[in-house]
Design a protein around this motif. Sequence first.
Motif, PDB file in Angstrom:
ATOM      1  N   SER A 162       4.402  -7.778  13.845  1.00 34.03           N
ATOM      2  CA  SER A 162       4.286  -8.652  12.688  1.00 34.03           C
ATOM      3  C   SER A 162       5.623  -8.712  11.959  1.00 34.03           C
ATOM      4  N   ASP A 163       5.699  -9.582  10.951  1.00 40.80           N
ATOM      5  CA  ASP A 163       6.901  -9.664  10.129  1.00 40.80           C
ATOM      6  C   ASP A 163       6.911  -8.612   9.027  1.00 40.80           C
ATOM      7  N   LEU A 164       5.856  -7.822   8.951  1.00 37.21           N
ATOM      8  CA  LEU A 164       5.769  -6.813   7.904  1.00 37.21           C
ATOM      9  C   LEU A 164       6.738  -5.671   8.178  1.00 37.21           C
ATOM     10  N   ILE A 165       7.532  -5.330   7.184  1.00 33.34           N
ATOM     11  CA  ILE A 165       8.466  -4.225   7.301  1.00 33.34           C
ATOM     12  C   ILE A 165       7.864  -3.038   6.561  1.00 33.34           C
ATOM     13  N   HIS A 166       7.268  -2.128   7.296  1.00 34.45           N
ATOM     14  CA  HIS A 166       6.701  -0.942   6.675  1.00 34.45           C
ATOM     15  C   HIS A 166       7.841   0.014   6.282  1.00 34.45           C
ATOM     16  N   GLU A 177      13.950  -0.092  15.894  1.00 32.87           N
ATOM     17  CA  GLU A 177      13.076  -0.495  16.994  1.00 32.87           C
ATOM     18  C   GLU A 177      11.699  -0.911  16.509  1.00 32.87           C
ATOM     19  N   LEU A 178      11.189  -0.240  15.488  1.00 35.59           N
ATOM     20  CA  LEU A 178       9.838  -0.511  14.979  1.00 35.59           C
ATOM     21  C   LEU A 178       9.848  -1.400  13.737  1.00 35.59           C
ATOM     22  N   ASN A 179      11.038  -1.824  13.298  1.00 37.80           N
ATOM     23  CA  ASN A 179      11.170  -2.636  12.086  1.00 37.80           C
ATOM     24  C   ASN A 179      10.591  -1.897  10.878  1.00 37.80           C
ATOM     25  N   VAL A 180      11.055  -0.677  10.698  1.00 40.91           N
ATOM     26  CA  VAL A 180      10.645   0.166   9.579  1.00 40.91           C
ATOM     27  C   VAL A 180      11.863   0.419   8.695  1.00 40.91           C
ATOM     28  N   ILE A 214       0.850  -1.204   0.000  1.00 41.95           N
ATOM     29  CA  ILE A 214       0.000   0.000   0.000  1.00 41.95           C
ATOM     30  C   ILE A 214       0.880   1.247   0.000  1.00 41.95           C
ATOM     31  N   LYS A 215       0.442   2.290  -0.681  1.00 43.68           N
ATOM     32  CA  LYS A 215       1.164   3.567  -0.688  1.00 43.68           C
ATOM     33  C   LYS A 215       0.272   4.669  -0.118  1.00 43.68           C
ATOM     34  N   ILE A 216       0.819   5.412   0.841  1.00 41.38           N
ATOM     35  CA  ILE A 216       0.119   6.551   1.439  1.00 41.38           C
ATOM     36  C   ILE A 216       0.995   7.788   1.307  1.00 41.38           C
ATOM     37  N   ASP A 219      -2.054  -3.017   8.417  1.00 43.47           N
ATOM     38  CA  ASP A 219      -1.116  -3.974   9.002  1.00 43.47           C
ATOM     39  C   ASP A 219      -1.844  -5.246   9.427  1.00 43.47           C
ATOM     40  N   ALA A 220      -3.018  -5.087  10.005  1.00 42.35           N
ATOM     41  CA  ALA A 220      -3.811  -6.252  10.424  1.00 42.35           C
ATOM     42  C   ALA A 220      -4.262  -7.088   9.236  1.00 42.35           C
ATOM     43  N   MET A 221      -4.393  -6.437   8.074  1.00 41.06           N
ATOM     44  CA  MET A 221      -4.777  -7.137   6.851  1.00 41.06           C
ATOM     45  C   MET A 221      -3.597  -7.830   6.182  1.00 41.06           C
ATOM     46  N   GLY A 222      -2.414  -7.664   6.731  1.00 38.55           N
ATOM     47  CA  GLY A 222      -1.235  -8.286   6.154  1.00 38.55           C
ATOM     48  C   GLY A 222      -0.616  -7.504   5.022  1.00 38.55           C
ATOM     49  N   LEU A 223      -0.909  -6.206   4.952  1.00 41.35           N
ATOM     50  CA  LEU A 223      -0.410  -5.361   3.878  1.00 41.35           C
ATOM     51  C   LEU A 223       0.762  -4.511   4.353  1.00 41.35           C
ATOM     52  N   THR A 224       1.798  -4.458   3.565  1.00 39.78           N
ATOM     53  CA  THR A 224       2.954  -3.626   3.875  1.00 39.78           C
ATOM     54  C   THR A 224       2.695  -2.208   3.389  1.00 39.78           C
ATOM     55  N   VAL A 225       2.912  -1.231   4.252  1.00 42.83           N
ATOM     56  CA  VAL A 225       2.581   0.158   3.956  1.00 42.83           C
ATOM     57  C   VAL A 225       3.853   0.960   3.686  1.00 42.83           C
TER      58      VAL A 225
END
Length: 334
Positions: free
Chosen positions: A159-163, A181-184, A78-80, A126-132
């Motif tokens: 989660s394992d998602l790296i935003h 710290e936030l895995n960003v 996803i792009k914001i 994030d809850a939907m499993g989408l990387t932002v």
Amino acid sequence: AWSLNEIASHGITTFKEAIVTTSYMSAYDDLDRQGKLLLNAMTNLTWKSAWANSHNEELSLIAARADHASEHINTEFIKIMLDGIPPTYTAALLEPYEPSETFGDQWSGELMLDPEELADDVTLLDAMGLTVMMHATGDRSLRVALDAVEAARQANGNSDLIHIVSHAEMIHADDISRFSELNVAAEMCPILWYPIPGLDWELWLGEERAKVWPIKTLLDSGALVVYGSDWPVVPTVNPWPGIESMVTRSDPAGSGLEQDWPEEAVDLASAVKIFTLNGAVVNGVEDTSGSLEVGKDADFIVLDRNIFEIPIVYVSETTVLLTVVRGKRLVDKL
């Protein structure tokens, strides 16, 4: 299709389209069905974007994203957009810009989304499993982006998602450590971290805040740093001048005497990793891509030179002789 050929010619095997609406997705679908989409395409679906016809259309595309996914298309991103850019005084800053005739002396830019709304949105996605991926060029918009990810981590767990923060050029010192710290991931964009005409950071930000693109500081903090071309906003998708200038912090086409913040230079091996394996990690495909290892996809390139055995100032002139994706030759000059 022309763009994909241009990308492949420079040795890029996987790319991420920053802004994908229904019309863009339709184009990728058509190319894929025709067997002409041979690169690995990561698609950032838009969220509350001016490029989309409506938010309902965006929601429909996100809901149907699995229908567009294929061997070559990954639709889980996803792009914001959070702000504009410093040259137009539209990046959102923590402190006002330098005084100007147009904006006065108390202008700090504006956010495109309310921070609480953004936090709710990122938590949902994030809850939907989408990387932002969040476009944030100012230090205020960047902090708001990190705050939104922090809210998502608190609500959903780690989660394992790296935003991703896209164009993370202005970072307040207090926010550097928050990336790891936030895995960003922090996305860095070439042609913007070395001196070129039209980029006058001190004019917009003042001398103290003009030290942007803190790549080495981020790496030293343990942050995941990745490369984003920002093409076609910038003139070329060619990554080799960007790799060279990440090491020299000077214009690859210039004299090399002028540098922007040389203390933020990194070594060549670190730069190559940023442009290769780190990109695979942030895309969630490090098990199959990003490095040459047994068991991974046959995505690789052959160059006209060994970039580790030549003066760094010649890396920008690198030519790709062979681009192979999943074992198929897309560019072959051998």
